[in-house]
Write an enzyme that holds these catalytic residues in place. Structure first.
Site, short mmCIF file in Angstrom:
data_model
loop_
_atom_site.label_atom_id
_atom_site.label_comp_id
_atom_site.label_asym_id
_atom_site.label_seq_id
_atom_site.Cartn_x
_atom_site.Cartn_y
_atom_site.Cartn_z
N HIS A 165 0.87 -1.18 0.00
CA HIS A 165 0.00 0.00 0.00
C HIS A 165 0.90 1.22 0.00
CE1 HIS A 165 -3.74 2.26 0.81
NE2 HIS A 165 -2.90 3.11 1.38
N CYS A 166 0.80 2.03 -1.05
CA CYS A 166 1.69 3.18 -1.21
C CYS A 166 0.98 4.45 -0.74
CB CYS A 166 2.11 3.32 -2.67
SG CYS A 166 3.23 4.69 -2.96
N PRO A 167 1.46 5.09 0.31
CA PRO A 167 0.82 6.33 0.77
C PRO A 167 1.01 7.49 -0.19
CG PRO A 167 2.82 5.92 2.02
CD PRO A 167 2.61 4.71 1.16
N GLY A 170 -1.77 6.97 -2.51
CA GLY A 170 -3.03 6.83 -1.80
C GLY A 170 -3.85 5.63 -2.25
#
Length: 430
Positions: A165-167, A170
């Site tokens: 999950h890449c912040p 998003g």
């Protein structure tokens, strides 16, 4: 009014334009990412590229520097949008557990672990390219995850070929957007290199045209120095990320698999060779989404309750069975105790009455004939049978009530037997 799927979605995603675009719960971080891309490009175009319009041959060839920067930035933003605003490969949840996997026995052989409540095996094996691969049961989505699938704790969804999950985008990175994610990271790396090179070239132009030293040229264009420093720092991030994912693609791994299974020395069941691995990522057709977020929700037909109990129901049923068993055993013990006590009292009364009659007859000097004795014995046995029947009736009657005290009839057995025997003796004497 019927609702659409995105309106009743159980995940943590955010939807825009009536479910046409899906983002992760941290979609606001996209604003930071956009600012980190757009602001440096605006500075570059206005303070650096504008001065390079006439520094090439032919005279107006310098406009290409400006156009290339704008076009490449739009391309990077498009890749960012394709990564963030699409379904990464979410597997729809089941509305009920898979009944074919329910186990009704509570025994677990070989140290197997089961889900609480329903007897589901937590893992099972499937074959991938001739190698056994374990898949896990997801209690949230109520399904067995396909190989390479994992449940994202941030988006609260099971995602196929889950990478991470890449912040910064998003969104989860999975089967359906990994290609665009890698192209975004690699394109951002190239954009940083382009801006860094053009800024350094402008410093060189100032030194040649104005006969400036390096320090004086840097003072003349501080924007170029800032952009070079910014791009140099950014290259360590996006450039390192690009190199790391090139390694993952060449070995057909995901970030999740690399960090989780690296220490286990597991055999990679998905590695098909470097060339085939790259073709799988960049040349294979992207699978359509399993979800139609704009579709209307269909009411599910009420299904009969499953044969298996829930965890709480199983505990309650077990406790009730134990209590009933204890109650039955206590009831049997109470009845047996009352019967035993009544028999003891009858025997005591019998023995004392016979002794009193024998003593009285001995004192008076009368001998009772055998006929009289037989009559007395028959009357006594008849009274004894009546007393036992009364005791049994009173004891079993009390079984249906809430009191388990000894019946008064049992306690009065001695007195009744004594009076009956006395009256019979008196009649015989008369």
């Amino acid at each position: 009014m019927a609702k659409r799927v995105y309106q009743v979605w159980q995940g943590s995603n955010k939807f825009f334009l009536n479910g046409r675009f899906i983002f992760g719960p941290d979609a606001r971080s996209l604003i930071v990412t956009l600012m980190l891309i757009i602001v440096p490009i605006i500075i570059f175009c206005s303070l650096v590229a504008r001065h390079l319009r006439h520094e090439f041959i032919p005279y107006d060839a310098g406009y290409a520097v400006l156009v290339a920067a704008i076009a490449f930035t739009i391309y990077v933003l498009l890749l960012l949008f394709l990564t963030s605003a699409r379904d990464p490969g979410i597997i729809p949840r089941n509305t009920h557990p898979p009944e074919e996997e329910i186990r009704y026995d509570s025994s677990a052989e070989g140290g197997a672990r089961y889900t609480p409540g329903l007897q589901f095996p937590r893992t099972k094996e499937v074959m991938v390219n001739g190698i056994a691969v374990k898949v896990k049961y997801c209690e949230t989505c109520m399904l067995y995850r396909p190989p390479r699938c994992s449940h994202c704790s941030i988006c609260n969804n099971c995602v196929e070929r889950f990478d991470h999950h890449c912040p910064w985008v998003g969104q989860c990175v999975g089967l359906r957007n990994y290609r665009f994610f890698f192209m975004f990271v690699s394109s951002a790396t190239l954009l940083c290199i382009y801006v860094f090179a053009m800024s350094a070239f402008y410093i060189k132009v100032l030194m040649d045209n104005q006969n400036y030293t390096v320090w004086k040229a840097m003072k003349e264009s501080p924007a170029s120095v800032i952009l070079m420093a910014y791009c140099f720092i950014s290259l360590w991030f996006v450039g390192g990320l690009t190199g790391f994912h090139l390694y993952l693609i060449s070995t057909n791994q995901t970030t999740y698999e690399n960090f989780r299974y690296r220490a286990d020395n597991r055999i990679n069941a998905y590695d098909r060779g470097c060339l085939n691995n790259f073709l799988e990522i960049f040349c294979s057709k992207i699978k359509p989404s399993r979800n139609n977020f704009r579709a209307y929700v269909q009411e599910e037909i009420q299904r009969p309750p499953p044969l298996s109990f829930t965890h709480e129901a199983a505990i309650a049923a077990t406790a009730a069975a134990v209590d009933e068993e204890h109650l039955d055993s206590d009831t049997r013990e109470k009845v047996q105790d009352d019967l035993g006590l009544g028999e003891d009292l009858l025997k005591i009364s019998q023995r004392r009455n016979i002794e009193e009659i024998d003593e009285e007859l001995y004192d008076r000097g009368h001998h009772i004939s055998s006929e009289v004795n037989s009559v007395l014995d028959s009357d006594y046995h008849r009274s004894l049978t009546i007393q036992q029947a009364e005791i049994l009736h009173s004891s079993w009657g009390r079984r249906s009530s809430s009191s388990w005290e000894i019946a008064p009839e049992v306690l009065a057995t001695k007195s009744r037997t004594h009076h009956v025997s006395a009256r019979e003796e008196a009649n015989q004497l008369v």
